[in-house]
Motif scaffolding. Structure first.
Motif, PDB file in Angstrom:
ATOM      1  N   ARG A  25      32.139 -72.804 -25.245  1.00 13.49           N
ATOM      2  CA  ARG A  25      33.425 -72.768 -25.937  1.00 13.49           C
ATOM      3  C   ARG A  25      33.324 -73.488 -27.182  1.00 13.49           C
ATOM      4  O   ARG A  25      32.376 -74.381 -27.104  1.00 13.49           O
ATOM      5  N   GLN A  26      34.014 -73.105 -28.198  1.00  7.67           N
ATOM      6  CA  GLN A  26      33.897 -73.782 -29.588  1.00  7.67           C
ATOM      7  C   GLN A  26      34.584 -75.302 -29.406  1.00  7.67           C
ATOM      8  O   GLN A  26      35.164 -75.609 -29.025  1.00  7.67           O
ATOM      9  N   ARG A  27      33.311 -75.919 -30.005  1.00  9.44           N
ATOM     10  CA  ARG A  27      33.646 -77.565 -30.142  1.00  9.44           C
ATOM     11  C   ARG A  27      33.292 -78.033 -31.495  1.00  9.44           C
ATOM     12  O   ARG A  27      32.324 -77.399 -32.136  1.00  9.44           O
ATOM     13  N   ALA A  28      33.977 -79.030 -31.851  1.00  9.50           N
ATOM     14  CA  ALA A  28      33.519 -79.562 -33.168  1.00  9.50           C
ATOM     15  C   ALA A  28      33.377 -81.130 -32.851  1.00  9.50           C
ATOM     16  O   ALA A  28      33.971 -81.934 -32.454  1.00  9.50           O
ATOM     17  N   GLU A  29      32.011 -81.400 -33.155  1.00  5.73           N
ATOM     18  CA  GLU A  29      31.264 -82.808 -32.986  1.00  5.73           C
ATOM     19  C   GLU A  29      31.482 -83.449 -33.980  1.00  5.73           C
ATOM     20  O   GLU A  29      31.003 -83.115 -35.333  1.00  5.73           O
ATOM     21  N   LEU A  30      32.126 -84.821 -34.097  1.00  5.82           N
ATOM     22  CA  LEU A  30      32.139 -85.653 -34.977  1.00  5.82           C
ATOM     23  C   LEU A  30      31.898 -87.158 -34.593  1.00  5.82           C
ATOM     24  O   LEU A  30      31.744 -87.301 -33.665  1.00  5.82           O
ATOM     25  N   SER A  31      31.500 -87.882 -35.899  1.00  4.49           N
ATOM     26  CA  SER A  31      31.387 -89.240 -35.553  1.00  4.49           C
ATOM     27  C   SER A  31      32.445 -90.014 -35.188  1.00  4.49           C
ATOM     28  O   SER A  31      33.411 -89.457 -35.419  1.00  4.49           O
ATOM     29  N   ALA A  32      32.483 -91.061 -34.519  1.00 11.09           N
ATOM     30  CA  ALA A  32      33.438 -92.070 -34.041  1.00 11.09           C
ATOM     31  C   ALA A  32      34.250 -92.478 -35.354  1.00 11.09           C
ATOM     32  O   ALA A  32      35.544 -92.391 -35.285  1.00 11.09           O
ATOM     33  N   GLU A  33      33.612 -92.941 -36.349  1.00 17.03           N
ATOM     34  CA  GLU A  33      34.381 -93.366 -37.614  1.00 17.03           C
ATOM     35  C   GLU A  33      34.917 -92.181 -38.279  1.00 17.03           C
ATOM     36  O   GLU A  33      36.319 -92.322 -38.670  1.00 17.03           O
ATOM     37  N   ASP A  34      34.767 -90.849 -38.362  1.00 10.58           N
ATOM     38  CA  ASP A  34      35.210 -89.862 -38.861  1.00 10.58           C
ATOM     39  C   ASP A  34      36.463 -89.571 -38.270  1.00 10.58           C
ATOM     40  O   ASP A  34      37.662 -89.255 -38.477  1.00 10.58           O
ATOM     41  N   ALA A  35      36.391 -89.642 -36.729  1.00  9.91           N
ATOM     42  CA  ALA A  35      37.285 -89.374 -35.687  1.00  9.91           C
ATOM     43  C   ALA A  35      38.641 -90.365 -35.943  1.00  9.91           C
ATOM     44  O   ALA A  35      39.827 -89.960 -36.166  1.00  9.91           O
ATOM     45  N   ARG A  36      38.239 -91.377 -36.179  1.00 14.07           N
ATOM     46  CA  ARG A  36      39.216 -92.667 -36.520  1.00 14.07           C
ATOM     47  C   ARG A  36      40.131 -92.413 -37.737  1.00 14.07           C
ATOM     48  O   ARG A  36      41.320 -92.454 -37.903  1.00 14.07           O
ATOM     49  N   ARG A  37      39.309 -91.914 -38.759  1.00 12.18           N
ATOM     50  CA  ARG A  37      39.947 -91.904 -40.064  1.00 12.18           C
ATOM     51  C   ARG A  37      40.924 -90.584 -40.163  1.00 12.18           C
ATOM     52  O   ARG A  37      41.820 -90.542 -40.762  1.00 12.18           O
ATOM     53  N   LEU A  38      40.486 -89.499 -39.393  1.00 12.71           N
ATOM     54  CA  LEU A  38      41.423 -88.491 -39.319  1.00 12.71           C
ATOM     55  C   LEU A  38      42.309 -88.285 -38.069  1.00 12.71           C
ATOM     56  O   LEU A  38      43.104 -87.482 -37.929  1.00 12.71           O
TER      57      LEU A  38
END
Length: 332
Positions: free
Chosen positions: A260-273
């Motif tokens: 299934r489609q997933r979007a992998e991000l860094s923890a820093e980007d996830a906190r910012r967004l």
């Protein structure tokens, strides 16, 4: 692209790899047998044996724009460009405009059902006989493990018959050994290599005397170009999945493995967004949108987001266009 190749050659010169016994650069291609396909001339600017082609053809990224004028028919050899190639919209338009589409496929999927005029049943990997070339230049023999069901034939046999129908002087081959012998005659550094000589252990053609027919490449001493600044915003990448092939789409017992489609991000980007693991997110590039489930990964560079390649729904090809695109990522 060109800048990456120049940088690798400069690195090889600086180390120095050429003067170190047993050292070298080995490319690990994205696709299976990509080195072998290149060596026999399956590139728009190369002929057999890595020689320049007499006239340049079109690369995959150039074909969609040419369909309808310069290109009037398409032959898809085990390929579904809408699902796997960058710029999904461009390929959908190209297939719609094409006057004739011939496809070789093991399974009938939506793209072929809608656009193909003729579909030849293709071999599965277990039904093929031939060779594969590894990144180090080792040719390995492939043996057919199971018989061809129904009207399935080797792709080379069908292609040869089609070519013979167009040009009566084109030879009709009757065995994989004949095709291999033809390759040996067309590719100078394959000369003398047969399926029997490859045997069960394989054979590295760069270690043979015939490899001397390739002229040495000169490494330019010119200064490297300064790369452009990276684009502002989130850079999009794609990651392959072992289970994104047709087997998981058509075998009910394997359907649970389909990604299934997933979007992998860094923890820093996830906190910012303001995004948490498991959140549904939207990844946008212009008017194109893909929905995915957020996943956090250690080691991902800040400012990057990776989508899964080859999913049945919410395909990453809707956003990719052959270059590193900049996208917007937000919580849905």
């Amino acid at each position: 692209g060109t800048r990456a190749l120049q940088a690798l050659l400069a690195l090889a010169d600086r180390l120095p790899i050429a003067a170190t016994d047993g050292a070298g650069l080995i490319e690990v291609p994205e696709g299976t047998n990509a080195r072998g396909l290149r060596e026999v001339g399956c590139l728009p600017n190369l002929g057999p044996g890595l020689r320049d082609a007499s006239s340049a053809g079109l690369g995959a990224s150039e074909i969609p724009a040419a369909v309808g004028e310069q290109v009037t028919a398409l032959l898809l050899l085990g390929s579904d460009p809408v699902r796997t190639h960058p710029d999904r919209a461009a390929w959908e338009g190209a297939l719609e405009r094409s006057g004739f589409v011939v496809a070789f496929a093991s399974f009938l999927d939506e793209t072929l059902e809608e656009h193909a005029d003729v579909i030849f049943p293709a071999e599965s990997y277990a039904e093929r006989e031939g060779t594969v070339t590894h990144p180090d230049g080792r040719l390995q023999r492939l043996h057919q493990a199971i018989g061809h069901p129904g009207e399935v034939r080797a792709a080379w046999s069908v292609l040869a018959e089609l070519a013979h129908g167009i040009d009566a002087e084109f030879p009709l081959y009757s065995s994989a050994a004949q095709v291999s012998a033809e390759l040996g005659g067309a590719v100078p550094f394959y000369e003398g290599i047969t399926l029997e000589r490859i045997g069960g252990k394989g054979m590295r053609w760069p270690a043979r005397a015939a490899a001397a027919v390739l002229p040495p490449s000169e490494i330019s001493g010119a200064e490297l170009e300064t790369p452009p600044d990276p684009p502002a915003g989130m850079r999009l990448g794609v990651v392959p999945s072992l289970w994104s092939g047709p087997e998981t789409r058509h075998a009910a017992v394997l359907s649970f493995l389909a990604p299934r489609q997933r979007a992998e991000l860094s923890a820093e980007d996830a906190r910012r967004l303001g995004i948490a693991p498991g959140d549904e997110v939207e990844v946008r590039a212009g008017d194109a949108l893909v929905r995915a489930t957020a996943r956090l990964r250690d080691g991902l560079p800040v400012g990057s987001v990776f989508l899964v390649q080859g999913t049945d729904e919410q395909s990453a090809t809707a956003l990719t266009n052959g270059v590193v695109p900049v996208v917007e990522v937000s919580k849905a």
